[in-house]
Design a protein around this motif. Structure first.
Motif, PDB file in Angstrom:
ATOM      1  N   GLU A  24      -1.526   4.853   2.149  1.00  0.00           N
ATOM      2  CA  GLU A  24      -0.198   4.992   1.567  1.00  0.00           C
ATOM      3  C   GLU A  24       0.899   4.805   2.608  1.00  0.00           C
ATOM      4  OE1 GLU A  24       0.283   5.134  -1.695  1.00  0.00           O
ATOM      5  OE2 GLU A  24      -1.895   5.013  -1.816  1.00  0.00           O
ATOM      6  N   LEU A  25       0.563   4.933   3.887  1.00  0.00           N
ATOM      7  CA  LEU A  25       1.552   4.712   4.934  1.00  0.00           C
ATOM      8  C   LEU A  25       1.908   3.234   5.052  1.00  0.00           C
ATOM      9  CD1 LEU A  25       0.138   7.139   7.631  1.00  0.00           C
ATOM     10  CD2 LEU A  25       2.073   7.511   6.118  1.00  0.00           C
ATOM     11  N   ASN A  26       0.891   2.374   4.940  1.00  0.00           N
ATOM     12  CA  ASN A  26       1.116   0.926   5.000  1.00  0.00           C
ATOM     13  C   ASN A  26      -0.019   0.244   4.246  1.00  0.00           C
ATOM     14  OD1 ASN A  26       1.894  -1.640   5.569  1.00  0.00           O
ATOM     15  ND2 ASN A  26       1.730  -1.447   7.785  1.00  0.00           N
ATOM     16  N   ARG A  27       0.163   0.001   2.963  1.00  0.00           N
ATOM     17  CA  ARG A  27      -0.897  -0.547   2.107  1.00  0.00           C
ATOM     18  C   ARG A  27      -1.270  -1.974   2.474  1.00  0.00           C
ATOM     19  NH1 ARG A  27      -2.632   2.619  -1.872  1.00  0.00           N
ATOM     20  NH2 ARG A  27      -3.573   1.102  -3.264  1.00  0.00           N
ATOM     21  N   LYS A  28      -0.381  -2.720   3.125  1.00  0.00           N
ATOM     22  CA  LYS A  28      -0.666  -4.117   3.432  1.00  0.00           C
ATOM     23  C   LYS A  28      -1.702  -4.286   4.543  1.00  0.00           C
ATOM     24  CE  LYS A  28       3.802  -5.638   1.824  1.00  0.00           C
ATOM     25  NZ  LYS A  28       5.111  -6.188   2.155  1.00  0.00           N
ATOM     26  N   THR A  29      -1.901  -3.267   5.370  1.00  0.00           N
ATOM     27  CA  THR A  29      -2.875  -3.397   6.452  1.00  0.00           C
ATOM     28  C   THR A  29      -4.300  -3.154   5.974  1.00  0.00           C
ATOM     29  OG1 THR A  29      -2.598  -1.074   7.084  1.00  0.00           O
ATOM     30  CG2 THR A  29      -1.224  -2.682   8.216  1.00  0.00           C
ATOM     31  N   PHE A  30      -4.480  -2.594   4.788  1.00  0.00           N
ATOM     32  CA  PHE A  30      -5.806  -2.308   4.259  1.00  0.00           C
ATOM     33  C   PHE A  30      -6.207  -3.371   3.247  1.00  0.00           C
ATOM     34  CE2 PHE A  30      -4.271   1.666   5.839  1.00  0.00           C
ATOM     35  CZ  PHE A  30      -5.398   2.242   6.411  1.00  0.00           C
ATOM     36  N   LYS A  31      -7.454  -3.846   3.370  1.00  0.00           N
ATOM     37  CA  LYS A  31      -7.931  -4.862   2.446  1.00  0.00           C
ATOM     38  C   LYS A  31      -8.222  -4.263   1.069  1.00  0.00           C
ATOM     39  CE  LYS A  31     -10.970  -8.828   2.368  1.00  0.00           C
ATOM     40  NZ  LYS A  31     -11.967  -9.580   3.099  1.00  0.00           N
ATOM     41  N   TYR A  32      -8.873  -3.114   1.046  1.00  0.00           N
ATOM     42  CA  TYR A  32      -9.206  -2.417  -0.200  1.00  0.00           C
ATOM     43  C   TYR A  32      -8.790  -0.951  -0.082  1.00  0.00           C
ATOM     44  CZ  TYR A  32     -12.138  -6.524  -0.829  1.00  0.00           C
ATOM     45  OH  TYR A  32     -12.593  -7.810  -0.938  1.00  0.00           O
ATOM     46  N   PRO A  33      -7.505  -0.635  -0.211  1.00  0.00           N
ATOM     47  CA  PRO A  33      -7.064   0.750   0.005  1.00  0.00           C
ATOM     48  C   PRO A  33      -7.603   1.731  -1.033  1.00  0.00           C
ATOM     49  CG  PRO A  33      -5.255  -0.581  -0.807  1.00  0.00           C
ATOM     50  CD  PRO A  33      -6.388  -1.512  -0.539  1.00  0.00           C
ATOM     51  N   THR A  34      -7.687   1.322  -2.289  1.00  0.00           N
ATOM     52  CA  THR A  34      -8.166   2.234  -3.329  1.00  0.00           C
ATOM     53  C   THR A  34      -9.637   2.555  -3.138  1.00  0.00           C
ATOM     54  OG1 THR A  34      -6.523   1.318  -4.826  1.00  0.00           O
ATOM     55  CG2 THR A  34      -8.261   2.610  -5.816  1.00  0.00           C
ATOM     56  N   LEU A  35     -10.408   1.576  -2.673  1.00  0.00           N
ATOM     57  CA  LEU A  35     -11.829   1.821  -2.417  1.00  0.00           C
ATOM     58  C   LEU A  35     -12.013   2.824  -1.280  1.00  0.00           C
ATOM     59  CD1 LEU A  35     -14.753   1.091  -3.091  1.00  0.00           C
ATOM     60  CD2 LEU A  35     -14.588  -0.732  -1.399  1.00  0.00           C
ATOM     61  N   LEU A  36     -11.229   2.685  -0.221  1.00  0.00           N
ATOM     62  CA  LEU A  36     -11.298   3.645   0.888  1.00  0.00           C
ATOM     63  C   LEU A  36     -10.957   5.045   0.406  1.00  0.00           C
ATOM     64  CD1 LEU A  36     -11.457   4.339   3.960  1.00  0.00           C
ATOM     65  CD2 LEU A  36      -9.008   3.875   4.015  1.00  0.00           C
ATOM     66  N   GLN A  37      -9.911   5.165  -0.388  1.00  0.00           N
ATOM     67  CA  GLN A  37      -9.504   6.476  -0.885  1.00  0.00           C
ATOM     68  C   GLN A  37     -10.554   7.061  -1.828  1.00  0.00           C
ATOM     69  OE1 GLN A  37      -5.778   5.049  -2.417  1.00  0.00           O
ATOM     70  NE2 GLN A  37      -4.630   6.048  -0.777  1.00  0.00           N
ATOM     71  N   ALA A  38     -11.126   6.234  -2.695  1.00  0.00           N
ATOM     72  CA  ALA A  38     -12.140   6.725  -3.636  1.00  0.00           C
ATOM     73  C   ALA A  38     -13.400   7.160  -2.905  1.00  0.00           C
ATOM     74  CB  ALA A  38     -12.456   5.648  -4.666  1.00  0.00           C
ATOM     75  N   MET A  39     -13.830   6.367  -1.926  1.00  0.00           N
ATOM     76  CA  MET A  39     -15.048   6.721  -1.183  1.00  0.00           C
ATOM     77  C   MET A  39     -14.842   7.992  -0.350  1.00  0.00           C
ATOM     78  SD  MET A  39     -17.184   4.648  -2.282  1.00  0.00           S
ATOM     79  CE  MET A  39     -18.585   4.847  -1.235  1.00  0.00           C
ATOM     80  N   SER A  40     -13.665   8.153   0.245  1.00  0.00           N
ATOM     81  CA  SER A  40     -13.428   9.372   1.009  1.00  0.00           C
ATOM     82  C   SER A  40     -13.372  10.588   0.088  1.00  0.00           C
ATOM     83  CB  SER A  40     -12.143   9.259   1.829  1.00  0.00           C
ATOM     84  OG  SER A  40     -11.021   9.199   0.991  1.00  0.00           O
ATOM     85  N   GLY A  41     -12.872  10.414  -1.117  1.00  0.00           N
ATOM     86  CA  GLY A  41     -12.898  11.507  -2.096  1.00  0.00           C
ATOM     87  C   GLY A  41     -14.313  11.866  -2.498  1.00  0.00           C
ATOM     88  N   GLY A  42     -15.161  10.859  -2.693  1.00  0.00           N
ATOM     89  CA  GLY A  42     -16.564  11.115  -3.025  1.00  0.00           C
ATOM     90  C   GLY A  42     -17.296  11.835  -1.904  1.00  0.00           C
ATOM     91  N   VAL A  43     -17.038  11.420  -0.674  1.00  0.00           N
ATOM     92  CA  VAL A  43     -17.667  12.084   0.481  1.00  0.00           C
ATOM     93  C   VAL A  43     -17.172  13.525   0.598  1.00  0.00           C
ATOM     94  CG1 VAL A  43     -17.815  12.071   3.002  1.00  0.00           C
ATOM     95  CG2 VAL A  43     -18.143   9.963   1.724  1.00  0.00           C
TER      96      VAL A  43
END
Length: 109
Positions: free
Chosen positions: A50-69
Motif C-alpha cells: 500500500e506504500l507503493n503498489r507500482k513496485t509490486f508485481k502481485y500486491p494482492t497475492l503477497l497480502q493474501a499469502m501473508s494473511g494465510g501464514v
C-alpha cells in the motif's frame, strides 16, 4: 529488488513500533511481546504494497499469502484442531486479500 527492500523496511518498522509499545507498557510479559511482534510483522508485510503498489508485481497475492501464514501461525500457537486451523488460514487469507480496503485505517499505536 525494490519491492523486497520496501517489504523488509515496512515489516521491521511495524515490528519495532509494536514491540516498543509492548515493552514500555508490559515489560516482563515476553509472550505478549512475541504476539505484538508477530502482529507487527503481519501489518508490516500487508502495509508494504500500500506504500507503493507500482513496485509490486502481485500486491494482492503477497497480502493474501501473508494473511494465510499469519492465520496458520495463530492457529498453531493456540493448538487448535485441524478444522480450526483450516478456518484460521482461510480467514487470514481473506483478511490479507482485502487489505487494500482496511489497511489505510490502521493507526500506528
Amino acid at each position: 529488488m525494490q519491492a523486497a527492500k520496501l517489504t523488509i523496511f515496512s515489516a521491521l518498522f511495524f515490528v519495532g513500533i509494536f514491540s516498543a509499545i509492548s515493552l514500555i507498557f508490559y515489560f516482563r510479559d515476553w509472550e505478549r511481546l512475541i504476539w505484538a511482534a508477530s502482529f507487527g510483522l503481519f501489518v508490516g508485510v500487508v502495509a508494504a504494497p500500500e506504500l507503493n503498489r507500482k513496485t509490486f508485481k502481485y500486491p494482492t497475492l503477497l497480502q493474501a499469502m501473508s494473511g494465510g501464514v499469519a492465520g496458520y501461525i495463530l492457529a498453531v500457537a493456540l493448538s487448535l484442531s485441524p478444522e480450526s486451523i483450516f478456518a484460521c488460514v482461510g480467514l487470514g487469507f481473506m483478511l490479507g486479500a482485502s487489505a487494500n480496503i482496511w489497511v489505510k485505517y490502521v493507526q500506528i499505536p
